[in-house]
Design a protein around this motif. Structure first.
Motif, PDB file in Angstrom:
ATOM      1  N   MET A   1     -17.823 -50.433   1.036  1.00 17.45           N
ATOM      2  CA  MET A   1     -17.076 -49.307   0.491  1.00 17.45           C
ATOM      3  C   MET A   1     -17.261 -49.433  -1.101  1.00 17.45           C
ATOM      4  O   MET A   1     -16.908 -50.131  -1.542  1.00 17.45           O
ATOM      5  CB  MET A   1     -15.761 -49.134   1.037  1.00 17.45           C
ATOM      6  CG  MET A   1     -15.051 -48.016   0.655  1.00 17.45           C
ATOM      7  SD  MET A   1     -13.041 -47.997   1.291  1.00 17.45           S
ATOM      8  CE  MET A   1     -12.637 -46.851   0.131  1.00 17.45           C
ATOM      9  N   ARG A   2     -17.477 -48.070  -1.739  1.00 15.05           N
ATOM     10  CA  ARG A   2     -17.657 -47.888  -3.144  1.00 15.05           C
ATOM     11  C   ARG A   2     -16.142 -47.983  -3.712  1.00 15.05           C
ATOM     12  O   ARG A   2     -15.082 -47.521  -3.072  1.00 15.05           O
ATOM     13  CB  ARG A   2     -18.105 -46.618  -3.419  1.00 15.05           C
ATOM     14  CG  ARG A   2     -18.679 -46.625  -4.856  1.00 15.05           C
ATOM     15  CD  ARG A   2     -19.300 -45.102  -5.054  1.00 15.05           C
ATOM     16  NE  ARG A   2     -18.364 -43.964  -5.266  1.00 15.05           N
ATOM     17  CZ  ARG A   2     -18.493 -42.852  -5.411  1.00 15.05           C
ATOM     18  NH1 ARG A   2     -19.632 -42.521  -5.635  1.00 15.05           N
ATOM     19  NH2 ARG A   2     -17.457 -42.042  -5.644  1.00 15.05           N
ATOM     20  N   ASN A   3     -16.175 -48.708  -5.007  1.00 12.14           N
ATOM     21  CA  ASN A   3     -14.773 -48.967  -5.427  1.00 12.14           C
ATOM     22  C   ASN A   3     -14.958 -48.557  -7.074  1.00 12.14           C
ATOM     23  O   ASN A   3     -14.532 -49.413  -7.974  1.00 12.14           O
ATOM     24  CB  ASN A   3     -14.276 -50.517  -5.268  1.00 12.14           C
ATOM     25  CG  ASN A   3     -12.925 -50.522  -5.560  1.00 12.14           C
ATOM     26  OD1 ASN A   3     -12.055 -49.629  -5.631  1.00 12.14           O
ATOM     27  ND2 ASN A   3     -12.464 -51.648  -5.997  1.00 12.14           N
ATOM     28  N   ALA A   4     -15.492 -47.577  -7.505  1.00 14.73           N
ATOM     29  CA  ALA A   4     -15.566 -47.096  -8.762  1.00 14.73           C
ATOM     30  C   ALA A   4     -14.518 -46.621  -9.210  1.00 14.73           C
ATOM     31  O   ALA A   4     -13.388 -46.320  -8.592  1.00 14.73           O
ATOM     32  CB  ALA A   4     -16.765 -46.084  -8.708  1.00 14.73           C
ATOM     33  N   TYR A   5     -14.175 -46.344 -10.844  1.00 18.13           N
ATOM     34  CA  TYR A   5     -12.907 -45.874 -11.176  1.00 18.13           C
ATOM     35  C   TYR A   5     -12.561 -44.374 -10.632  1.00 18.13           C
ATOM     36  O   TYR A   5     -11.359 -44.215 -10.444  1.00 18.13           O
ATOM     37  CB  TYR A   5     -13.355 -45.856 -12.560  1.00 18.13           C
ATOM     38  CG  TYR A   5     -11.958 -45.279 -13.353  1.00 18.13           C
ATOM     39  CD1 TYR A   5     -10.760 -46.045 -13.568  1.00 18.13           C
ATOM     40  CD2 TYR A   5     -11.864 -44.113 -14.191  1.00 18.13           C
ATOM     41  CE1 TYR A   5      -9.743 -45.951 -14.374  1.00 18.13           C
ATOM     42  CE2 TYR A   5     -10.740 -43.682 -14.764  1.00 18.13           C
ATOM     43  CZ  TYR A   5      -9.632 -44.498 -14.886  1.00 18.13           C
ATOM     44  OH  TYR A   5      -8.720 -44.333 -15.537  1.00 18.13           O
ATOM     45  N   VAL A   6     -13.574 -43.477 -10.367  1.00 19.11           N
ATOM     46  CA  VAL A   6     -13.292 -42.436  -9.695  1.00 19.11           C
ATOM     47  C   VAL A   6     -12.800 -42.324  -8.412  1.00 19.11           C
ATOM     48  O   VAL A   6     -12.004 -41.565  -8.019  1.00 19.11           O
ATOM     49  CB  VAL A   6     -14.633 -41.583  -9.695  1.00 19.11           C
ATOM     50  CG1 VAL A   6     -15.679 -41.908  -8.738  1.00 19.11           C
ATOM     51  CG2 VAL A   6     -14.241 -39.939  -9.391  1.00 19.11           C
ATOM     52  N   ASP A   7     -13.115 -43.674  -7.873  1.00 18.49           N
ATOM     53  CA  ASP A   7     -12.332 -43.618  -6.474  1.00 18.49           C
ATOM     54  C   ASP A   7     -10.907 -44.322  -6.326  1.00 18.49           C
ATOM     55  O   ASP A   7      -9.960 -43.882  -5.592  1.00 18.49           O
ATOM     56  CB  ASP A   7     -13.378 -44.690  -5.492  1.00 18.49           C
ATOM     57  CG  ASP A   7     -14.595 -44.355  -5.257  1.00 18.49           C
ATOM     58  OD1 ASP A   7     -14.868 -43.111  -4.968  1.00 18.49           O
ATOM     59  OD2 ASP A   7     -15.605 -45.257  -5.812  1.00 18.49           O
ATOM     60  N   GLN A   8     -10.670 -45.129  -7.517  1.00 20.52           N
ATOM     61  CA  GLN A   8      -9.442 -45.530  -7.808  1.00 20.52           C
ATOM     62  C   GLN A   8      -8.543 -44.575  -8.499  1.00 20.52           C
ATOM     63  O   GLN A   8      -7.032 -44.483  -7.921  1.00 20.52           O
ATOM     64  CB  GLN A   8      -9.526 -47.082  -8.698  1.00 20.52           C
ATOM     65  CG  GLN A   8     -10.390 -47.961  -8.014  1.00 20.52           C
ATOM     66  CD  GLN A   8     -10.592 -48.955  -9.025  1.00 20.52           C
ATOM     67  OE1 GLN A   8     -10.502 -48.829 -10.219  1.00 20.52           O
ATOM     68  NE2 GLN A   8     -10.916 -50.368  -8.580  1.00 20.52           N
ATOM     69  N   PHE A   9      -8.857 -43.916  -9.235  1.00 18.26           N
ATOM     70  CA  PHE A   9      -8.195 -42.923 -10.020  1.00 18.26           C
ATOM     71  C   PHE A   9      -8.771 -41.780 -10.305  1.00 18.26           C
ATOM     72  O   PHE A   9      -9.283 -41.282 -11.384  1.00 18.26           O
ATOM     73  CB  PHE A   9      -7.703 -43.627 -11.482  1.00 18.26           C
ATOM     74  CG  PHE A   9      -7.172 -44.963 -11.191  1.00 18.26           C
ATOM     75  CD1 PHE A   9      -5.713 -45.039 -11.130  1.00 18.26           C
ATOM     76  CD2 PHE A   9      -7.992 -46.238 -11.584  1.00 18.26           C
ATOM     77  CE1 PHE A   9      -5.205 -46.441 -11.239  1.00 18.26           C
ATOM     78  CE2 PHE A   9      -7.439 -47.400 -11.656  1.00 18.26           C
ATOM     79  CZ  PHE A   9      -6.089 -47.511 -11.361  1.00 18.26           C
ATOM     80  N   PRO A  10      -9.018 -41.018  -9.237  1.00 18.66           N
ATOM     81  CA  PRO A  10      -9.507 -39.514  -9.394  1.00 18.66           C
ATOM     82  C   PRO A  10      -9.020 -38.604 -10.415  1.00 18.66           C
ATOM     83  O   PRO A  10      -9.968 -37.871 -11.256  1.00 18.66           O
ATOM     84  CB  PRO A  10      -9.661 -39.168  -7.830  1.00 18.66           C
ATOM     85  CG  PRO A  10      -8.555 -39.714  -7.275  1.00 18.66           C
ATOM     86  CD  PRO A  10      -8.342 -41.014  -7.778  1.00 18.66           C
TER      87      PRO A  10
END
Lengths: 583, 67
Positions: A1-10
């Motif tokens: 599963m992707r865990n980029a910044y946009v996924d953590q703090f949209p």
């Protein structure tokens, strides 16, 4: 599963993305204006009037040195705080409010500057809309009030951003009372603290003197006082640009190299030193100013030289971290490990080359900072060459390289072309080498800066090697290469934003440490202590020079009745004695 | 290749400041060269580095390129 910044703090990712695009827009306009200037003053291609050169120069300086750098900074710092604290900002509406305030300020400043291109600028608030005051904007050059109001809004926006980062940390601290401040947040907070200290000078200069002067409330100002207040801020702002660059070098370069940060404690010491020493040295920009005693200038020089220490510590720590990473990747030998670094990665290569250029900038900076040798290069093209290595490469190239990692993080879209990105950072390095080298060498034989036409009648400059025409050609070639590099960067950013979302974005992480915060004395995290010492150092460095300037020239200029600062009868002899000691 | 293609490219780029400064450095010893001569020296150095990087071939560079 992707865990980029946009996924953590949209929600935060949207603010960071907006800040980055604001900075890219400023970079695009300011960069093109840089080419216009280079071609004009080298007499290679002229399509503007020489009188408009100063409008172009003002826009170039303000848009690149203030807008581009600081918008990128607020994006990086918001990322650093939220990522390292693993929590979002306290109130995203507040975060948007400071961003909007910064944009509003920028628009006002830009409108005032760009009106300088009009044949008949409109008259607003009783005066012509106009701001050909260069990046330094101190008197006797006077801008329209809208320019100063815009600057105030922009700076207040950054103050609110700083408050936002602090209160996010305070909220985290309430839940993690016994934890050390995570290193990225520590870096952000110390930088914010010296930003508060240094911007007080420019706020005072604008609100008490320049803005009332431009509105006609007061007839005149004391030029030396506004210059000194500007430089109180004007050198610290250099470190304000530089600190997000240092953040990248400390917490991204080791990871990109394949290893860990060599020392968390050493990184904290470096940022504490910048908090302490960034502000009480601005007078080194005024070595040739009459009206400031040599003793005060000597103190500023000493403080400046002390600041070499954190830069040398940084060089050691970052290179040691890169070596650690290279050896993890199989690198061997005294220097053979260098070939094991990920030179194919534009993020790494851009940052590494920026760091290399910064080393050269440090050497030319030492010459600027030395009182005696500064007299040789003061106000020459040497200085322009110097700061194109610092802000123009160490900062700008690091930011562009970082963008290749950050834009996918905040958009969830893969970078359009890594090969073009690699070519872009290499081209920037080559272009800046050509341009900056010729600027430095031109400064050595006295070629002045800040002039549209450095071609004089009945006078020839005498270069040590080569000819003036060769150096002009070298500058023009460098500027063209830089703009081509800039176009490639912007193209990559735009086309990346048109990409579809990708699942192959790297996780949002930063470098671990070989020696972690547990090895750092707890006193390093005592921000109140360091701030108090920083304030005391500023008081030591600036009280007497400012009192002396006001005493001799008045708050609003010499001979302006009723505006002279009156010192108490018992203070006067003490001040006189101190002045004799220092001078 | 002895080094990765990326490292080779960066190595060639790093020649630029040295070649540019070469004129100034040589002038201290009384040797004055022209811009064209500087460029030729730079070209020769770039060819030499490329030849060193390409020959003799081994797997190190390709492995670094893939990593």
């Amino acid at each position: 599963m992707r865990n980029a910044y946009v996924d953590q703090f949209p929600a935060e990712a949207r603010v960071v993305k907006s800040a980055f695009w604001s900075s890219f827009l400023a970079l695009a306009i300011g960069g093109i204006f840089g080419l216009v200037q280079a071609l004009h003053r080298t007499d290679v291609l002229r399509f503007i009037d020489s009188t408009d050169y100063y409008t172009v120069l003002t826009a170039h300086g303000v848009l690149l040195a203030i807008t581009f750098t600081i918008f990128f900074l607020v994006g990086i710092f918001t990322w650093a705080v939220t990522t390292s604290l693993d929590r979002g900002v306290v109130d995203i509406r507040f975060t948007w409010s400071w961003y909007v305030m910064m944009v509003t300020g920028t628009v006002l400043v830009a409108v005032a500057i760009f009106s300088g291109f009009l044949e008949e600028p409109p008259s607003i608030l009783g005066s012509e809309l106009y701001a050909d005051v260069l990046f330094t904007f101190y008197s006797p050059l006077q801008a329209h009030p809208i320019f100063y109001i815009g600057l105030v809004l922009f700076v207040v926006g950054t103050w609110l951003a700083g408050f936002d980062w602090f209160r996010t940390w305070w909220a985290w601290r309430d839940e993690n009372a016994d934890e050390r401040i995570p290193l990225p947040t520590f870096m952000v907070l110390t930088t914010t603290l010296f930003w508060y200290i240094c911007t007080l000078g420019v706020a005072l200069s604008i609100l008490a003197f320049l803005l009332p002067w431009s509105l006609g409330i007061v007839d005149s100002v004391n030029p030396l006082l506004t210059r000194t207040l500007f430089w109180y801020f004007g050198h610290a702002v250099v470190y304000f640009w530089l600190m997000p660059t240092y953040v990248m070098w400390y917490i991204m370069l080791p990871k990109l190299s394949g290893g860990k940060l060599f020392s968390d404690p050493l990184a904290r010491v470096v940022f504490v030193l910048f908090l302490l020493l960034s502000t009480p040295l601005g007078i080194h920009h005024q070595y040739l100013d009459p009206g400031i005693a040599e003793g005060y200038k000597f103190i500023a020089m000493t403080n400046t030289m002390f600041l070499l220490l954190p830069s040398l510590l940084t060089a050691f720590t970052v290179v040691a971290s890169m070596e650690h990473g290279a050896r993890q990747r199989g690198g061997e030998g005294y220097l053979g490990w260098l070939t094991a670094l990920p030179w194919r990665d534009p993020v790494f290569t851009g940052m590494a080359l920026a760091g290399l250029m910064f080393a050269a900038a440090g050497f030319s900076g030492m010459i600027n900072a030395g009182m005696n040798i500064n007299y040789l290069v003061h106000n020459t093209w040497w200085v322009v060459g110097h700061f194109h290595l610092t802000v123009g490469t160490a900062v700008a190239l690091t930011f562009m390289a970082a963008a290749y990692w950050f834009i996918p993080q905040v958009t969830g879209k893969e970078l359009w072309s890594r090969s073009v990105a690699l070519g872009q950072v290499l081209l920037w390095f080559v272009g800046m080498t050509f341009m900056s080298n010729a600027m430095h060498r031109s400064g050595l034989f006295g070629m002045p800066r800040r002039t549209a036409e450095p071609q004089y009648q009945n006078f020839d400059f005498e270069p040590a090697v080569g000819t003036v025409a060769e150096m002009d050609a070298q500058v023009a070639l460098g500027a063209v290469l830089l703009v081509v590099s800039l176009v490639l960067f912007l193209l990559n950013m735009v086309l990346t934003s048109f990409n579809g979302t990708s699942d192959s974005i790297p996780d949002n992480t930063y470098a671990g440490t070989l020696s972690g915060p547990e090895d750092a004395p707890e006193i390093l995290d005592n921000l109140k202590l360091w701030t108090a010492i920083a304030v005391v150092l500023v008081i030591f460095a600036y009280t007497l020079p400012l009192a002396s300037i006001v005493e001799s020239g008045g708050l609003f200029g010499p001979g302006i009745d009723g505006r002279q600062l009156s010192l108490g009868a018992d203070l006067e002899p003490a001040l006189e004695t101190l002045r004799e000691v220092v001078a | 290749m002895r080094v990765s293609k990326g490292a080779l490219l960066v190595g060639i780029v790093l020649l630029v400041p040295f070649v540019i400064e070469l004129r100034t450095a040589l002038s201290w010893f009384g040797i004055e060269i022209t811009v064209v001569e500087s460029a030729l020296v730079g070209l020769a150095l770039a060819v030499a580095i490329t030849a060193w990087a390409l020959w003799p071939p081994n797997e190190d560079g390709e492995a670094a390129d893939r990593s």
